[in-house]
Design an enzyme around this catalytic site. Structure first.
Site, PDB file in Angstrom:
ATOM      1  N   ASP A  51       0.823  -1.215   0.000  1.00 44.71           N
ATOM      2  CA  ASP A  51       0.000   0.000   0.000  1.00 44.71           C
ATOM      3  C   ASP A  51       0.863   1.275   0.000  1.00 44.71           C
ATOM      4  O   ASP A  51       0.641   2.179   0.828  1.00 44.71           O
ATOM      5  CB  ASP A  51      -0.924   0.031   1.231  1.00 44.71           C
ATOM      6  CG  ASP A  51      -1.662  -1.282   1.463  1.00 44.71           C
ATOM      7  OD1 ASP A  51      -2.105  -1.891   0.470  1.00 44.71           O
ATOM      8  OD2 ASP A  51      -1.799  -1.686   2.640  1.00 44.71           O
ATOM      9  N   GLU A 257     -11.573  -0.486  -3.155  1.00 43.50           N
ATOM     10  CA  GLU A 257     -10.756   0.091  -2.074  1.00 43.50           C
ATOM     11  C   GLU A 257      -9.606   0.877  -2.700  1.00 43.50           C
ATOM     12  O   GLU A 257      -9.489   0.970  -3.928  1.00 43.50           O
ATOM     13  CB  GLU A 257     -10.224  -1.008  -1.137  1.00 43.50           C
ATOM     14  CG  GLU A 257      -9.313  -2.018  -1.812  1.00 43.50           C
ATOM     15  CD  GLU A 257      -8.956  -3.206  -0.914  1.00 43.50           C
ATOM     16  OE1 GLU A 257      -9.476  -3.337   0.213  1.00 43.50           O
ATOM     17  OE2 GLU A 257      -8.136  -4.041  -1.360  1.00 43.50           O
TER      18      GLU A 257
HETATM   19  O1  FUB Z   1      -3.047  -3.683   3.551  1.00 46.14           O
HETATM   20  C1  FUB Z   1      -4.334  -4.032   4.005  1.00 46.14           C
HETATM   21  C2  FUB Z   1      -5.347  -3.785   2.960  1.00 46.14           C
HETATM   22  O2  FUB Z   1      -5.055  -4.558   1.806  1.00 46.14           O
HETATM   23  C3  FUB Z   1      -5.374  -2.379   2.439  1.00 46.14           C
HETATM   24  O3  FUB Z   1      -5.956  -1.487   3.320  1.00 46.14           O
HETATM   25  C4  FUB Z   1      -6.102  -2.596   1.181  1.00 46.14           C
HETATM   26  O4  FUB Z   1      -6.103  -1.527   0.313  1.00 46.14           O
HETATM   27  C5  FUB Z   1      -5.366  -3.799   0.643  1.00 46.14           C
HETATM   28  O5  FUB Z   1      -4.167  -3.449   0.010  1.00 46.14           O
END
Ligand code: FUB
Length: 357
Positions: A51, A257
């Site tokens: 991320d 997301e």
């Molecule tokens: O790293 C945890 C979660 O996985 C993140 O918040 C999402 O975007 C995905 O990458």
């Protein structure tokens, strides 16, 4: 076909298994794919990082990633295996140069309101103070967005005693435009966005019908203090070229997301993960609040279920920071990468292939 010339059965098995974030840990592969298939190399190899949110401060490139760890928690369909407990900050003085690890910038134990899961963070600078925005579950297991501050880009950061009032879900990122700062956030399933349909938290999931408008990221301008919202979170509409909101069943295009905002040539760009279809997609708008119109795919699926990125201009070149699971083949143990990003003359972004055919 995604990888038409990729005949090796191990790699095919890896790609299939890695796209199952909601399955049990046993479904995950144990061997990484051959390095030669990857276009880009991991930026760091001694810790697992994911991320990556990249920013340029005073001519240096700073990266604020998640710090993945193995805590042997099985996948529960809600992302329990993503059990991160601190953040490290990294920096580079040039894209192909060494990456400096500045050590622990913020630790879970120093965040009074948080209980677990320090997921994808972002950072911003205002008036010489650096702010780290991060999601975590509170003591009731509800994701909230917190903020911590420092006089230095690498921290250490001191967390506010409470999460930012009025925030929820995860994947915060902060975009500066014309002296104003906007917080955008949200993520489905493990990210709990579907539990806020009524405006208050419901422990039950409520997803829209496939034919109904998809869930979208939420956004609000930050106050000058950078630690509170200047307005209620509002939905960021993503529509098709006919002006109709993307539907929940439109899995190849709808938001899941990892929302990220940037500006190029006077236009606002919203990029995000499509989740089940594993694309980093993007949409553009004339106003920061949208509506955003879907434009295409920035990054094809990577090895690993999740995909999450940031986009930044550094020394006159645009870059995509992203992650995959090259080092481990495990979706919850990822490694951040960087690659060049190119615009066409009409402002569209050229699609990036993370794997060689
Ligand atoms: O790293 C945890 C979660 O996985 C993140 O918040 C999402 O975007 C995905 O990458």
């Amino acid at each position: 076909m995604r990888y038409p010339l990729l005949m090796a059965s191990t790699v095919l098995a890896l790609l299939t298994a890695c796209h199952e974030r909601t399955e049990t840990a046993a479904a995950q592969p144990s061997a990484p794919a051959p390095a030669s298939k990857f276009v880009d190399a991991p930026l760091v190899t001694d810790l697992y990082t994911a991320d990556p949110s990249a920013h340029v401060f005073d001519g240096r490139l700073w990266i604020y990633p998640s710090h993945d760890i193995e805590s042997n928690i099985a996948s529960d369909g809600q992302g329990a295996q993503f059990d991160m407990r601190d953040y490290h900050v990294y920096s580079m003085d040039r894209i192909d140069g060494p990456v400096t690890d500045h050590g622990v910038a913020l630790d879970l134990k120093d965040i009074p309101w948080a209980s677990r899961q320090l997921w994808a963070p972002d950072a911003a600078r205002k008036d010489g103070t650096y702010y780290l925005y991060f999601p975590a579950k509170d003591h009731d297991g509800v994701f909230r967005i917190g903020v911590a501050s420092s006089t230095r880009p690498e921290g250490p950061f001191k967390a506010q005693p409470e999460p930012i009032a009025g925030t929820y879900s995860m994947d915060p990122s902060v975009f500066e435009d014309d002296g104003h700062y906007y917080l955008i956030l949200g993520g489905l399933r493990g990210g709990q966005l579907q539990r806020w349909a009524t405006g208050t938290y419901q422990a039950e999931d409520t997803f829209p019908e496939d034919s109904a408008p998809a869930l979208v990221p939420k956004m609000a301008r930050l106050n000058d203090d950078m630690t509170s919202l200047a307005e209620d979170l509002r939905p960021v509409v993503i529509q098709d070229e006919q002006g109709k909101p993307l539907t929940a069943g439109d899995k190849a295009r709808a938001f899941f997301e990892a929302a990220w905002l940037h500006k190029y040539d006077g236009k606002y760009y919203l990029s995000y993960s499509t989740g089940d279809t594993h694309f980093i997609a993007y949409a553009t708008a004339d106003s920061v609040y949208g509506p955003y119109t879907y434009r295409g795919v920035i990054l094809k699926p990577v090895v690993g279920w999740t995909t999450h990125h940031s986009i930044v201009e550094f020394n006159g070149q645009w870059y995509l920071f992203y992650h995959d699971a090259q080092l481990t083949g495990k979706t919850h143990l990822r490694n951040m990468k960087v690659t060049s990003l190119h615009y066409n003359d009409d402002g569209t972004i050229q699609t990036i292939e993370p794997m060689r055919p």
